[in-house]
Design a protein around this motif. Structure first.
Motif, PDB file in Angstrom:
ATOM      1  N   LEU A 131      86.392 -79.427 104.447  1.00 10.16           N
ATOM      2  CA  LEU A 131      86.277 -80.447 103.406  1.00 10.16           C
ATOM      3  C   LEU A 131      87.309 -80.233 102.303  1.00 10.16           C
ATOM      4  O   LEU A 131      87.865 -81.194 101.765  1.00 10.16           O
ATOM      5  N   VAL A 132      87.570 -78.978 101.968  1.00 10.12           N
ATOM      6  CA  VAL A 132      88.585 -78.695 100.951  1.00 10.12           C
ATOM      7  C   VAL A 132      89.977 -78.998 101.493  1.00 10.12           C
ATOM      8  O   VAL A 132      90.825 -79.565 100.797  1.00 10.12           O
ATOM      9  N   GLN A 133      90.228 -78.635 102.751  1.00 13.84           N
ATOM     10  CA  GLN A 133      91.541 -78.838 103.352  1.00 13.84           C
ATOM     11  C   GLN A 133      91.854 -80.307 103.606  1.00 13.84           C
ATOM     12  O   GLN A 133      92.884 -80.829 103.155  1.00 13.84           O
ATOM     13  N   HIS A 134      90.984 -80.947 104.351  1.00  8.81           N
ATOM     14  CA  HIS A 134      91.301 -82.258 104.908  1.00  8.81           C
ATOM     15  C   HIS A 134      90.659 -83.413 104.145  1.00  8.81           C
ATOM     16  O   HIS A 134      91.237 -84.499 104.099  1.00  8.81           O
ATOM     17  N   ALA A 135      89.474 -83.208 103.581  1.00  2.00           N
ATOM     18  CA  ALA A 135      88.825 -84.281 102.828  1.00  2.00           C
ATOM     19  C   ALA A 135      89.152 -84.225 101.344  1.00  2.00           C
ATOM     20  O   ALA A 135      88.695 -85.093 100.590  1.00  2.00           O
ATOM     21  N   ARG A 136      89.910 -83.221 100.921  1.00  6.04           N
ATOM     22  CA  ARG A 136      90.337 -83.069  99.523  1.00  6.04           C
ATOM     23  C   ARG A 136      89.151 -82.992  98.565  1.00  6.04           C
ATOM     24  O   ARG A 136      89.211 -83.492  97.437  1.00  6.04           O
TER      25      ARG A 136
END
Length: 261
Positions: A131-136
């Motif tokens: 979520l931190v990587q791809h969903a910002r």
């Protein structure tokens, strides 16, 4: 992630979460029972194979959704106006309410398949990192959710510890013994004290977790991650497969209506 892990477990958790949300929206567009039944069967097979779920374990996980769906059928069949199916019956069951209830129940079961597949495949740490990587998603929110998830996971163990400690300290006259076990059973007042103790322990634990996150510099701004979660072509293949199933489910009622009677 080890290659020996189930195929769904190795997929990107953010993709799995997005598919579950999209599946929930898709069910709102399906108003016929047969496409929902076909979609449920295909997703159930995919969940059991992709996550290596034993059929019995999958069936047990579907029980809450089945009970919820049964309630929807009963409430709609008895409460909605329409043509009664059995005019002489003591209970008025309408055809319109029964059909609507069945569709709503099937929607709940389809969403339940996605929820079970996601819950058994998405590891919490990988989900937060993804979520931190791809969903910002903000790291403050993501790691707070992870800490809350771990706190909830510890509650059953803490409850057992607290209740056993209270049972040891109770006088013998205040204990109630079960029929099949020699372990003393606590009364209502003792259980209330245990619940209050668990609440205090949980609040203190959450406070310590918040201080720990702040002391490690969890704040606004860019951050690096340890063991990043990959996003590759297998995730795209999963999205394409689910999209194909959704397209077929949406197309099935139109194709059936175009067939000659």
């Amino acid at each position: 992630m080890s290659r020996s892990a189930p195929w769904l477990v190795r997929r990107n958790p953010s993709v799995l979460l997005a598919l579950v949300l999209a599946l929930s929206v898709l069910t709102l567009l399906l108003t016929e029972p047969l496409p929902l039944v076909a979609l449920y069967g295909a997703l159930a097979v995919g969940a059991c194979v992709g996550a290596r779920l034993h059929p019995w374990r999958f069936a047990r996980a579907q029980v809450p959704f089945l009970l919820f769906g049964t309630g929807l059928v009963v409430v709609n069949a008895l409460a909605r106006p329409g043509e009664p199916l059995w005019p002489d019956a003591p209970v008025r069951v309408t055809a319109e309410g029964l059909s609507i209830g069945v569709v709503l129940a099937l929607r709940a079961l389809v969403i339940g398949v996605g929820a079970v597949a996601f819950a058994t495949s998405a590891e919490p740490r990988r989900l937060v990192v993804s979520l931190v990587q791809h969903a910002r998603l903000s790291p403050r929110i993501a790691y707070a959710l992870l800490a809350g998830h771990r706190l909830l996971g510890e509650l059953p163990r803490q409850w057992r510890t607290i209740t056993r400690a209270h049972a040891v300290r109770l006088p013998v006259s205040e204990r109630r013994r079960g029929r099949a076990s020699r372990e003393p059973r606590l009364g209502v007042r003792a259980l209330a004290r245990c619940a209050f103790t668990l609440l205090v322990v949980s609040i203190r634990s959450s406070e310590r977790t918040a201080f720990a996150l702040e002391s490690r510099g969890l704040g606004p701004g860019p951050r690096t991650v340890w063991r990043p979660v990959a996003l590759g072509w297998p995730d795209g293949a999963l999205v394409a497969g689910v999209a194909l199933l959704a397209w077929l489910a949406l197309l099935a009622p139109r194709a059936a209506g175009a067939l000659p009677a």
